[in-house]
Motif scaffolding. Sequence first.
Motif, short mmCIF file in Angstrom:
data_model
loop_
_atom_site.label_atom_id
_atom_site.label_comp_id
_atom_site.label_asym_id
_atom_site.label_seq_id
_atom_site.Cartn_x
_atom_site.Cartn_y
_atom_site.Cartn_z
N MET A 52 4.00 -2.37 -15.30
CA MET A 52 4.25 -1.95 -13.93
C MET A 52 3.38 -0.76 -13.53
O MET A 52 3.07 -0.58 -12.35
N THR A 53 2.96 0.03 -14.49
CA THR A 53 1.99 1.10 -14.19
C THR A 53 0.67 0.46 -13.77
O THR A 53 0.01 0.91 -12.82
N TYR A 54 0.28 -0.59 -14.47
CA TYR A 54 -0.93 -1.34 -14.14
C TYR A 54 -0.77 -2.09 -12.81
O TYR A 54 -1.66 -2.09 -11.96
N ALA A 55 0.41 -2.68 -12.62
CA ALA A 55 0.65 -3.49 -11.42
C ALA A 55 0.67 -2.64 -10.16
O ALA A 55 0.33 -3.13 -9.08
N GLU A 56 1.06 -1.38 -10.28
CA GLU A 56 1.13 -0.51 -9.10
C GLU A 56 -0.21 -0.46 -8.37
O GLU A 56 -0.26 -0.51 -7.13
N TYR A 57 -1.29 -0.38 -9.14
CA TYR A 57 -2.63 -0.32 -8.55
C TYR A 57 -2.90 -1.58 -7.72
O TYR A 57 -3.35 -1.50 -6.57
N TRP A 58 -2.62 -2.75 -8.28
CA TRP A 58 -2.92 -4.02 -7.61
C TRP A 58 -2.03 -4.22 -6.38
O TRP A 58 -2.48 -4.74 -5.35
N ILE A 59 -0.79 -3.83 -6.49
CA ILE A 59 0.14 -3.95 -5.35
C ILE A 59 -0.32 -3.08 -4.19
O ILE A 59 -0.38 -3.52 -3.05
N LYS A 60 -0.66 -1.84 -4.50
CA LYS A 60 -1.10 -0.91 -3.44
C LYS A 60 -2.43 -1.36 -2.83
O LYS A 60 -2.64 -1.20 -1.63
N GLN A 61 -3.30 -1.91 -3.65
CA GLN A 61 -4.57 -2.42 -3.13
C GLN A 61 -4.33 -3.56 -2.15
O GLN A 61 -4.94 -3.63 -1.08
N SER A 62 -3.43 -4.46 -2.50
CA SER A 62 -3.12 -5.60 -1.65
C SER A 62 -2.49 -5.15 -0.33
O SER A 62 -2.86 -5.63 0.75
N VAL A 63 -1.56 -4.21 -0.42
CA VAL A 63 -0.89 -3.69 0.78
C VAL A 63 -1.88 -2.94 1.66
O VAL A 63 -1.85 -3.06 2.89
N GLN A 64 -2.75 -2.15 1.05
CA GLN A 64 -3.73 -1.38 1.82
C GLN A 64 -4.68 -2.30 2.58
O GLN A 64 -5.00 -2.05 3.75
#
Length: 225
Positions: A52-64
């Motif tokens: 989930m530490t790794y996933a946070e980056y991808w989630i925020k990138q997608s949302v941004q």
Amino acid sequence: MQSLYKDSLPLIKKFIQPYTAYECEAGLLQESYFGLREAVQHYETSANVRFMTYAEYWIKQSVQRYHEKCGSTVRIPSHTRQKITRLQRAIDQIGQEQGREPKAAEIAALSGVSVEEVQEIQGYMQSVVSLDTPIAEDNSLTLADTLQADLNIENDMVEIYGEHSKNELWGIVERYTAVKENEIIKEIFLHGKAMAQVAREQELSFDRIRQIKEKGLRKLKTGKA
């Protein structure tokens, strides 16, 4: 993926919380799912990083990306959007601590930008009006009518929205002040006249003009106005 998404939902909502001030949560959660899927496809267990530490980056990138593409009729540069996020956090923090709307100087001090930048960015933070909104007093012209294919739409929209905001502002002044107060405030703030000049033109004393102006401004600082 469905099980992972459901189990991770409380954490995902924390990741996207700064963006909920500008976009509906349902749309952000949908984009978060796509980000989570990207994280699953790229994650390497040998990297010794919690998923989930790794996933946070991808989630925020997608949302941004979603926010920048779909979030506003007027396209706002990414660096400005980052400042908007910082300002919103500062506003929320001061609001929670003080229980009131923060002043521009307080927001500037907490977010590390100038008061002028705070005022400019707060303009971006306002909702973008509909293209069907009339901008002429007789309702004969809308925002959509002014758009032409061979123009720079982004610049035009900023200019048009600024003009619409100005009309809205003076409509509020007229609605919530007495006739004389509205007249004096417009002379001073819209037409840029000194109070001494207004006093001469109105054939009133300087102090009387000041009293009328201040009474009108007090009305605009309270209640619905």
